[in-house]
Design a protein around this motif. Structure first.
Motif, short mmCIF file in Angstrom:
data_model
loop_
_atom_site.label_atom_id
_atom_site.label_comp_id
_atom_site.label_asym_id
_atom_site.label_seq_id
_atom_site.Cartn_x
_atom_site.Cartn_y
_atom_site.Cartn_z
N LEU A 37 2.43 3.36 -5.40
CA LEU A 37 2.06 2.47 -4.53
C LEU A 37 2.34 2.62 -3.23
CD1 LEU A 37 0.63 -0.42 -5.04
CD2 LEU A 37 2.94 -1.37 -5.38
N ASN A 38 1.60 2.00 -2.27
CA ASN A 38 1.95 2.07 -0.77
C ASN A 38 1.51 0.94 -0.22
OD1 ASN A 38 -0.96 2.49 -0.68
ND2 ASN A 38 -0.77 3.80 1.06
N GLY A 39 1.50 -0.21 -0.53
CA GLY A 39 1.27 -1.46 -0.18
C GLY A 39 1.15 -2.65 -0.94
N PRO A 40 0.64 -3.73 -0.76
CA PRO A 40 0.73 -4.91 -1.78
C PRO A 40 -0.48 -4.53 -2.89
CG PRO A 40 0.31 -5.80 0.77
CD PRO A 40 0.36 -4.30 0.65
N LEU A 41 0.01 -4.93 -3.89
CA LEU A 41 -0.69 -4.89 -4.90
C LEU A 41 -0.57 -6.17 -6.06
CD1 LEU A 41 -2.70 -3.74 -7.24
CD2 LEU A 41 -0.45 -2.43 -8.29
N PHE A 42 -1.43 -6.93 -6.30
CA PHE A 42 -1.54 -8.23 -7.08
C PHE A 42 -2.16 -8.16 -8.40
CE2 PHE A 42 -1.45 -9.05 -2.45
CZ PHE A 42 -0.43 -10.04 -2.46
N ALA A 43 -1.69 -8.71 -9.27
CA ALA A 43 -2.22 -9.00 -10.59
C ALA A 43 -2.75 -10.40 -10.93
CB ALA A 43 -1.66 -8.31 -11.81
N GLN A 219 -14.61 7.09 2.05
CA GLN A 219 -13.09 8.05 2.13
C GLN A 219 -12.47 7.62 0.94
OE1 GLN A 219 -12.31 9.83 4.72
NE2 GLN A 219 -14.26 9.80 5.30
N PHE A 220 -11.85 8.47 0.38
CA PHE A 220 -10.90 8.43 -0.82
C PHE A 220 -9.57 9.20 -0.30
CE2 PHE A 220 -8.76 8.68 -4.71
CZ PHE A 220 -8.97 7.64 -5.40
N THR A 221 -8.65 8.71 0.50
CA THR A 221 -7.40 9.43 0.89
C THR A 221 -6.25 8.86 0.47
OG1 THR A 221 -7.59 8.33 2.75
CG2 THR A 221 -8.51 10.50 2.50
N PRO A 222 -5.88 8.77 -0.68
CA PRO A 222 -4.55 8.35 -1.18
C PRO A 222 -3.31 9.28 -0.52
CG PRO A 222 -5.25 9.35 -2.91
CD PRO A 222 -6.45 9.35 -2.02
N PRO A 223 -1.89 8.51 -0.21
CA PRO A 223 -0.88 9.33 0.33
C PRO A 223 -0.60 10.52 -0.77
CG PRO A 223 -0.44 6.93 0.13
CD PRO A 223 -1.68 7.15 -0.56
#
Length: 250
Positions: A37-43, A219-223
């Motif tokens: 995870l590299n930022g906010p993620l909500f469920a 674009q699809f460029t995950p870390p």
């Protein structure tokens, strides 16, 4: 044409009603774990409550996962499959059930409502591929053994909403990319096969999918860390190796 649009809008509303019903029925079962995870993620839970997730947080059947503007999130499911969510994505785990000794209980039903993802299948898709579905407003994706990405441009297609909130110059609809293997894409309008290295597009359920000649500049460029081994398996995971996904959009 107006009648067709009304028919499509009614189908979309019915799809959303069925989605809500199935989420309530399966809510609460652990489906997997956030591994990167590299930022906010909500469920957003089935009861409407919203939870902030972190690495090692569990996700459950009934969850709607929401990524922010710059967030990528890698979810490892309990069968060792992986789903990497792009920024600005809304993704629903409608049903997910897997037990190594009970293949008859396998269920994997997802909905991509907005944004995009990359999916790599695990043991459930290997032994019960017919029990995997990834719904979108334009088509449903089933698996057979390949790696693919799926991206919705404009969220719900133009034939469903009078004013879709598209933020891209690309035409609204579902775009797929085959990285390995082959996929079959079909809907009410027709069907098309796509081989590795090809790109596909379908604007909505009424128009046939087509091969597009070049990369649609999605674009699809995950870390870089997302490409590294994800470590220990997710809760209930079985096995260290996950086969790549193959998809059939119908």
């Amino acid at each position: 044409m107006t009648a067709l649009k009304k028919c499509t809008a009614i189908k979309a509303l019915l799809w959303l009603v069925l989605l809500c019903a199935s989420m309530q029925a399966w809510a609460g079962q652990v489906a997997g774990t956030v591994m990167q995870l590299n930022g906010p993620l909500f469920a957003k839970k089935a009861d409407g409550k919203v939870k902030i997730l972190a690495i090692k947080s569990e996700v459950e059947s009934g969850d709607t996962l929401l990524t922010e503007k710059d967030t990528y999130a890698l979810i490892k499911l309990i069968d060792n499959s992986e789903i990497t969510l792009k920024p600005n994505t809304s993704f629903v785990i409608e049903q997910f059930s897997y037990e190594a000794q009970q293949p008859d209980g396998d269920h994997a039903i997802f909905s991509l409502l907005k944004g995009g993802l990359r999916s790599v299948t695990g043991l459930l898709g290997k032994r019960n591929k017919e029990r995997f579905e990834m719904k979108t407003p334009s088509a449903t994706i089933g698996i057979r053994g390949t790696t693919f990405t799926a991206t919705l441009v404009g969220g719900i297609p133009a034939s469903v909403l009078p004013s879709p909130a598209a933020t891209s110059s690309l035409a609204p609809g579902l775009y797929v990319q085959v990285i390995e293997g082959m996929i079959h894409v079909s809907n009410t309008g027709g069907a098309q096969n796509f081989a590795a290295g090809q790109f596909g597009f379908t604007p909505d359920i009424l128009q046939p999918p087509v091969i597009i000649p070049s990369h649609p500049d999605i674009q699809f460029t995950p870390p870089p860390a997302f490409s590294a081994p994800s470590g220990a398996p997710a809760a209930g995971g079985a096995g260290k190796n996950a086969a790549a996904i193959d998809c059939v959009v119908r």
